[in-house]
Design a protein around this motif. Sequence first.
Motif, PDB file in Angstrom:
ATOM      1  N   ASP A  21       0.837  -1.187   0.000  1.00 29.45           N
ATOM      2  CA  ASP A  21       0.000   0.000   0.000  1.00 29.45           C
ATOM      3  C   ASP A  21       0.882   1.250   0.000  1.00 29.45           C
ATOM      4  O   ASP A  21       2.110   1.168   0.010  1.00 29.45           O
ATOM      5  N   GLY A  22       0.339   2.423   0.025  1.00 26.56           N
ATOM      6  CA  GLY A  22       1.055   3.691  -0.098  1.00 26.56           C
ATOM      7  C   GLY A  22       1.987   3.981   1.061  1.00 26.56           C
ATOM      8  O   GLY A  22       3.028   4.621   0.884  1.00 26.56           O
ATOM      9  N   SER A  23       1.678   3.507   2.264  1.00 26.10           N
ATOM     10  CA  SER A  23       2.532   3.848   3.415  1.00 26.10           C
ATOM     11  C   SER A  23       3.879   3.133   3.348  1.00 26.10           C
ATOM     12  O   SER A  23       4.904   3.680   3.723  1.00 26.10           O
ATOM     13  N   ILE A  24       3.927   1.921   2.865  1.00 28.38           N
ATOM     14  CA  ILE A  24       5.193   1.183   2.745  1.00 28.38           C
ATOM     15  C   ILE A  24       6.058   1.810   1.651  1.00 28.38           C
ATOM     16  O   ILE A  24       7.269   1.991   1.819  1.00 28.38           O
ATOM     17  N   LEU A  25       5.463   2.148   0.544  1.00 28.31           N
ATOM     18  CA  LEU A  25       6.216   2.795  -0.539  1.00 28.31           C
ATOM     19  C   LEU A  25       6.765   4.154  -0.085  1.00 28.31           C
ATOM     20  O   LEU A  25       7.907   4.506  -0.400  1.00 28.31           O
ATOM     21  N   ALA A  29      10.716   5.064   0.087  1.00 33.41           N
ATOM     22  CA  ALA A  29      11.189   6.239  -0.650  1.00 33.41           C
ATOM     23  C   ALA A  29      11.855   7.227   0.320  1.00 33.41           C
ATOM     24  O   ALA A  29      12.898   7.823   0.012  1.00 33.41           O
ATOM     25  N   GLY A  30      11.308   7.407   1.507  1.00 33.66           N
ATOM     26  CA  GLY A  30      11.889   8.301   2.506  1.00 33.66           C
ATOM     27  C   GLY A  30      13.243   7.825   2.976  1.00 33.66           C
ATOM     28  O   GLY A  30      14.187   8.622   3.153  1.00 33.66           O
ATOM     29  N   VAL A  31      13.363   6.499   3.189  1.00 37.45           N
ATOM     30  CA  VAL A  31      14.645   5.941   3.625  1.00 37.45           C
ATOM     31  C   VAL A  31      15.700   6.124   2.536  1.00 37.45           C
ATOM     32  O   VAL A  31      16.845   6.525   2.804  1.00 37.45           O
ATOM     33  N   VAL A  32      15.344   5.821   1.298  1.00 36.32           N
ATOM     34  CA  VAL A  32      16.294   5.957   0.187  1.00 36.32           C
ATOM     35  C   VAL A  32      16.692   7.420   0.006  1.00 36.32           C
ATOM     36  O   VAL A  32      17.879   7.737  -0.143  1.00 36.32           O
ATOM     37  N   LEU A  33      15.723   8.314   0.020  1.00 37.25           N
ATOM     38  CA  LEU A  33      16.039   9.739  -0.140  1.00 37.25           C
ATOM     39  C   LEU A  33      16.853  10.255   1.043  1.00 37.25           C
ATOM     40  O   LEU A  33      17.777  11.064   0.871  1.00 37.25           O
ATOM     41  N   GLY A  34      16.564   9.820   2.250  1.00 35.96           N
ATOM     42  CA  GLY A  34      17.338  10.212   3.428  1.00 35.96           C
ATOM     43  C   GLY A  34      18.771   9.732   3.336  1.00 35.96           C
ATOM     44  O   GLY A  34      19.717  10.461   3.664  1.00 35.96           O
ATOM     45  N   PHE A  35      18.953   8.482   2.878  1.00 38.25           N
ATOM     46  CA  PHE A  35      20.302   7.947   2.709  1.00 38.25           C
ATOM     47  C   PHE A  35      21.070   8.741   1.651  1.00 38.25           C
ATOM     48  O   PHE A  35      22.248   9.065   1.845  1.00 38.25           O
ATOM     49  N   LEU A  36      20.412   9.052   0.534  1.00 43.00           N
ATOM     50  CA  LEU A  36      21.062   9.852  -0.508  1.00 43.00           C
ATOM     51  C   LEU A  36      21.410  11.250   0.017  1.00 43.00           C
ATOM     52  O   LEU A  36      22.500  11.765  -0.260  1.00 43.00           O
TER      53      LEU A  36
END
Length: 153
Positions: A21-25, A29-36
Motif C-alpha cells: 500500500d502507499g505507506s510502505i512505498l 522512498a523516505g529511507v532511500v532519499l534520506g540515505f542519498l
Amino acid sequence: RRASAGHPPPGGAVWLQPAMDGSILATLAGVVLGFLACSITCVVCRIWRRNRYYKKVQRSLDEEEAAFQETLSRNFRAEAQLDAADQAKLQMLESYMASAGMAEEAATGSAAPLPTRAEDVDKFMSDLAAAAAGEVELPAVKEPGKAAAGSGR
C-alpha cells in the motif's frame, strides 16, 4: 489455473502476497532519499573541509616562504657588509696601500685593486704578516730604466 485475487489458492495453500500500500512505498522512498541526502551531505562536507585544510596549509607555506626570503635577504645584506674587525683591517690595508702603493703605482703605472671581500682582506693581511716576518719573500718590483741584475755585460 490461477487463483483470482479474492479467492484462496486451491489445495488449501496460503498465498503470501504482501500488501503494497502507499505507506510502505512512502517509507521506502523516505529511507532511500534520506540515505542519498546524508551521503551527498557527507561528500560535500568532506570536500569543504579538505579545501579549508589545504587553504590553511597553503597560507602557512606562503608565510614560511616569506619569512625564509626575509631571513635570506637579511643574511645576504649582513654578509655583504664587513664587521668592525674587518673594517679596521680594510682601513689599515687602504692606508698601507695609499702610502706604500704610491711608489709602486708611479713605477708600474697601474694600481693593484684592493680586496673587497672579508676573505680577501684576511688572505692579504696574512700574506703581509708572513712577508713582514720573513717567512715569504715578496716578488721584486721592477724599476723602469734599470736592467735586471747580471744582464749588463
